[in-house]
Design an enzyme around this catalytic site. Sequence first.
Site, PDB file in Angstrom:
ATOM      1  N   ASP A 147      16.631 -16.244 -15.474  1.00  0.00           N
ATOM      2  CA  ASP A 147      15.821 -15.053 -15.226  1.00  0.00           C
ATOM      3  C   ASP A 147      14.378 -15.401 -15.564  1.00  0.00           C
ATOM      4  O   ASP A 147      14.105 -16.403 -16.237  1.00  0.00           O
ATOM      5  CB  ASP A 147      16.332 -13.887 -16.087  1.00  0.00           C
ATOM      6  CG  ASP A 147      15.798 -12.533 -15.653  1.00  0.00           C
ATOM      7  OD1 ASP A 147      14.946 -12.481 -14.745  1.00  0.00           O
ATOM      8  OD2 ASP A 147      16.219 -11.525 -16.240  1.00  0.00           O
TER       9      ASP A 147
ATOM     10  N   PHE B 223      13.795  -8.798 -14.718  1.00  0.00           N
ATOM     11  CA  PHE B 223      15.020  -8.365 -14.035  1.00  0.00           C
ATOM     12  C   PHE B 223      15.313  -9.168 -12.769  1.00  0.00           C
ATOM     13  O   PHE B 223      15.534  -8.608 -11.707  1.00  0.00           O
ATOM     14  CB  PHE B 223      14.949  -6.868 -13.708  1.00  0.00           C
ATOM     15  CG  PHE B 223      14.348  -6.036 -14.804  1.00  0.00           C
ATOM     16  CD1 PHE B 223      14.994  -5.910 -16.022  1.00  0.00           C
ATOM     17  CD2 PHE B 223      13.132  -5.399 -14.635  1.00  0.00           C
ATOM     18  CE1 PHE B 223      14.433  -5.149 -17.040  1.00  0.00           C
ATOM     19  CE2 PHE B 223      12.568  -4.637 -15.644  1.00  0.00           C
ATOM     20  CZ  PHE B 223      13.223  -4.512 -16.862  1.00  0.00           C
ATOM     21  N   HIS B 224      15.347 -10.494 -12.902  1.00  0.00           N
ATOM     22  CA  HIS B 224      15.638 -11.376 -11.777  1.00  0.00           C
ATOM     23  C   HIS B 224      16.817 -12.301 -12.089  1.00  0.00           C
ATOM     24  O   HIS B 224      16.687 -13.522 -12.015  1.00  0.00           O
ATOM     25  CB  HIS B 224      14.409 -12.230 -11.434  1.00  0.00           C
ATOM     26  CG  HIS B 224      13.212 -11.459 -11.003  1.00  0.00           C
ATOM     27  ND1 HIS B 224      11.934 -11.988 -11.026  1.00  0.00           N
ATOM     28  CD2 HIS B 224      13.085 -10.201 -10.514  1.00  0.00           C
ATOM     29  CE1 HIS B 224      11.075 -11.090 -10.581  1.00  0.00           C
ATOM     30  NE2 HIS B 224      11.751  -9.993 -10.262  1.00  0.00           N
ATOM     31  N   PRO B 225      17.976 -11.767 -12.421  1.00  0.00           N
ATOM     32  CA  PRO B 225      19.097 -12.658 -12.761  1.00  0.00           C
ATOM     33  C   PRO B 225      19.637 -13.389 -11.531  1.00  0.00           C
ATOM     34  O   PRO B 225      19.822 -12.802 -10.472  1.00  0.00           O
ATOM     35  CB  PRO B 225      20.142 -11.696 -13.328  1.00  0.00           C
ATOM     36  CG  PRO B 225      19.847 -10.383 -12.665  1.00  0.00           C
ATOM     37  CD  PRO B 225      18.352 -10.351 -12.509  1.00  0.00           C
TER      38      PRO B 225
END
Length: 549
Positions: free
Chosen positions: A308, A483-485
């Site tokens: 992330d 919030f970029h998993p």
Amino acid sequence: MNEQDAGRRGGRAGEDAGTYDYVIVGGGSAGCVLANRLTRDPKIKVLLLEAGPRDRYIWLHIPIGYYFTFGNPRVDWCFTTEPEPGLKGRQIKYPRGKVLGGSSSINAMVYIRGQDADYDHWEALGNSGWGWTDVLPYFKRSESHVDGASEFHGGSGELAVEHIGESWEILDSFEQATLESGVPATDDFNRGNNEGVGRFQLTRRNGLRCSAAGAFLKPARGRPNLTIMTEAKTKALILEGGRCTGVQFDRRGKSMHASAGHEVILSAGAIGSPHLLQLSGIGNPEHLKSVGIPVQHASPGVGENLQDHMSLRMMYRVRDTVTLNEQANSLFSKIGMGLRYALYRKGPLTIPPALVNAFTKSDPQLNRPDVQFVAYPVTFDKVGDPPHPFPGFTASACLLHPHGRGSVRLRSSQPNDDPRIQLNFLTDEADRETAVKAMRAVRRAVACPALKRFDPQEIQPGPAVQTDDELREAAANIGMTIFHPVGTCKMGSDDRSVVDARLRFRGIAGLRVVDASIMPTITSGNTNAPTIMIAEKASDMILEDRRAN
């Protein structure tokens, strides 16, 4: 044997929802694209399962609704990470969309593809067909760019991409200051080399959010060969003789199952897809046994390799200008913003939190940018809190290529228990060093002449924080996620890879994973556009494999 065990072992419990060619689990960005593309052929019958509701909530469609959907259990899974050892044991709120459109219905609408080197690296890892020249046509296919078709953009796709069209004086000056600090200008971050400073492009149409549900699912909704079931939470994959033949799910209190003649496609995202695999007995055998789940297929990479983008939110108090802080705290201003939006679809309600963006290198010796600046005209203590009562702006520094790796694992054998999400931010020394360099780069920009007349005063982490050790400590105190998993079902050919380069699950027939979880390494920037590209490319591969068989 309970219903979940029945699913794992091939039994079917509850009401029969029918047999389809493809069952897609997850109605987010990837699932919406797949549902559209596969059902273009009227002979192909598709079931799309989404655990959340229809996308009817008004704040899903007004761009500023980002502030009203995060942490809202109506449309957000409201996950929280485990205590993060690199962040002083803090637990981080981790929003994920629980609605048609998935996280594309609640995100910041930023359209960023990443760098050409990101995809060439995927190919160099052994994933043939995933280089920049291979994926660019898929980015273009889905895109309806406001400036029309060009060498790098599509003009006739479903996904609307627009310029921001709004600004504040303080952001214009921050952009100029970043130029003065040595970062070049760019008018487009989506041509392969995204180094530079400029303005974001957004997935927006006529002042409204253009989510994956609105762009791809809405045009396909009336097709008789597409069935969409919302409020349908998948509990287990049905496995028979080394093949995935269907899914077990609950819908509105009723147990159901559906069969897939060709494939089950997991598109539940980097959190949901590994969670469902593990619930189905697919994953690391030691972990599965630790929570009492019988092992159906050993795949040690499931749920591992979580990546992330960590964000370091640096905030500044300014003077002699107006920012969103004052506007949001004034009833008169809020009424004016609402009227401007209602009458003209313009103004602050049409934008995401961030407007000015830059990609730069923490070290000039690097071959590509590893740091992203994101600037917005507001300051607040945390998401959901009111803005500060004084004029201010935020300049976040994001680490694009983290070395640390996290995981998504089961908390228990119960499908309704949230997964254990461990990001492991700042647990790697290289990330701590990059964090220090990134914060110093923001400070260099803020100290440039273009911002001098606003007298910016740093309020986070603050002027007392100066040495490298103090900046490392500050990073641990303020580090957050944007919030970029990705990466938890990575594609590749090594023993930790979960899917192959055609996104077929390694070792189980009839099962494919198509979402951000398949990325072997994270892309340089926001991840929604790459996820849509992945689904576009996957749809071609699925149809090719269908014809070949």
